[in-house]
Design a protein around this motif. Structure first.
Motif, PDB file in Angstrom:
ATOM      1  N   GLY A   9       4.630 -11.389   0.405  1.00 26.02           N
ATOM      2  CA  GLY A   9       4.376 -12.017   1.696  1.00 26.02           C
ATOM      3  C   GLY A   9       5.350 -11.611   2.775  1.00 26.02           C
ATOM      4  O   GLY A   9       5.250 -12.070   3.917  1.00 26.02           O
ATOM      5  N   GLY A  10       6.308 -10.725   2.414  1.00 29.40           N
ATOM      6  CA  GLY A  10       7.297 -10.283   3.390  1.00 29.40           C
ATOM      7  C   GLY A  10       6.742  -9.234   4.345  1.00 29.40           C
ATOM      8  O   GLY A  10       5.800  -8.516   4.030  1.00 29.40           O
ATOM      9  N   THR A  11       7.350  -9.139   5.517  1.00 28.02           N
ATOM     10  CA  THR A  11       6.960  -8.152   6.529  1.00 28.02           C
ATOM     11  C   THR A  11       8.008  -7.046   6.554  1.00 28.02           C
ATOM     12  O   THR A  11       9.218  -7.320   6.608  1.00 28.02           O
ATOM     13  N   TYR A  12       7.538  -5.796   6.553  1.00 25.80           N
ATOM     14  CA  TYR A  12       8.419  -4.644   6.461  1.00 25.80           C
ATOM     15  C   TYR A  12       8.230  -3.731   7.671  1.00 25.80           C
ATOM     16  O   TYR A  12       7.104  -3.560   8.162  1.00 25.80           O
ATOM     17  N   ALA A  13       9.339  -3.160   8.116  1.00 25.29           N
ATOM     18  CA  ALA A  13       9.301  -2.223   9.244  1.00 25.29           C
ATOM     19  C   ALA A  13       9.949  -0.918   8.819  1.00 25.29           C
ATOM     20  O   ALA A  13      11.030  -0.916   8.210  1.00 25.29           O
TER      21      ALA A  13
END
Length: 252
Positions: free
Chosen positions: A223-227
């Protein structure tokens, strides 16, 4: 009144009538380019280990759009204008008129369709003029030949103002090199509580550039957001076989 004097007066009226015109030379002012804006994408995907997750340019068509102001005409109209010994009659088509240019007095909106000439009048190419602060077009403009980036045109008053509505239209900004990505991000699995990717850059001919190949490992959190680079994506689930993720911003 002598016959000669009467003829002179009559001749003066005829000459004056031949020289009258309702047409002026319109200065269209400054051409207004469409405004570029970026869409926020939300695209869910599932790919296997070793498959490409993101390709640079792949979402450029959906990710970037060009917005243009429009003057929307519900019904077609007919108008005419006198010029010396001629009367030009045009059918003004309904539809969207795209903002073409502006000057100190108002805005010029271009028709994508020609003004159909009626009763012997040739077709004209142009649009409508809307004064500043007005909801209606009060004049129309045209040229006899269709040409890009026109700054001057014939311009005349409409028989009656034409009411319309101001809106916007958008079109995709096409990427000519979209078939050959300049970079990719490939899923490489999960190991030691980290999610792994491989980033590669390519030449214009599609060959990988070894000096621009990187292995990327980021702490895995479902559920994490990655850049990474320009890309932004949310990972719902990742394991040794596949990754389920959502694209927020594409890779450029």
């Amino acid at each position: 009144m002598t016959k000669a004097y009467f003829i002179l007066i009559l001749t003066s009226f005829v000459v004056a009538g031949c020289g009258t015109t309702q047409v002026k030379r319109g200065n269209l002012g400054k051409v207004i380019e469409p405004q570029e804006s970026r869409l926020i994408l939300s695209t869910k995907n599932i790919v296997s280990v070793g498959d490409v997750m993101l390709r640079a340019g792949e979402y450029s068509k959906e990710g970037i759009k060009l917005e243009t102001e429009t003057f929307n005409l519900k019904d077609s109209q007919t108008t005419s204008v006198k010029h010396k010994q001629h009367t030009f009659i045009f059918s003004i088509p309904s539809g969207e008129y795209l903002l073409y240019s502006q000057n100190n007095e108002g805005s010029y909106y271009a028709s994508e369709q020609p003004f159909s000439g009626l009763k012997g009048t040739k077709d004209g190419y142009g649009g409508l003029f809307v004064p500043n602060g007005s909801p209606s077009a009060t004049e129309f403009y045209w040229n006899w030949n269709k040409a890009p980036n026109v700054l001057f045109a014939h311009q005349a008053m409409l028989l009656t103002p034409i009411n319309g509505s101001i809106g916007k239209t958008s079109s995709a900004l096409k990427n000519k090199n979209a078939s050959i990505p300049s970079a990719t991000l490939t899923y490489a699995g999960v190991a030691s509580a980290q999610v792994r990717f491989v980033y590669k850059e390519f030449t214009a001919d599609g060959y990988a550039r070894p000096a621009f190949t990187q292995e990327v490992s980021l702490d895995y959190k479902p559920g994490g957001t990655y850049a990474y680079k320009s890309a932004l994506f949310k990972v719902y689930k990742a394991d040794s076989t596949s990754i389920n993720f959502e694209i927020i911003n594409p890779l450029y």
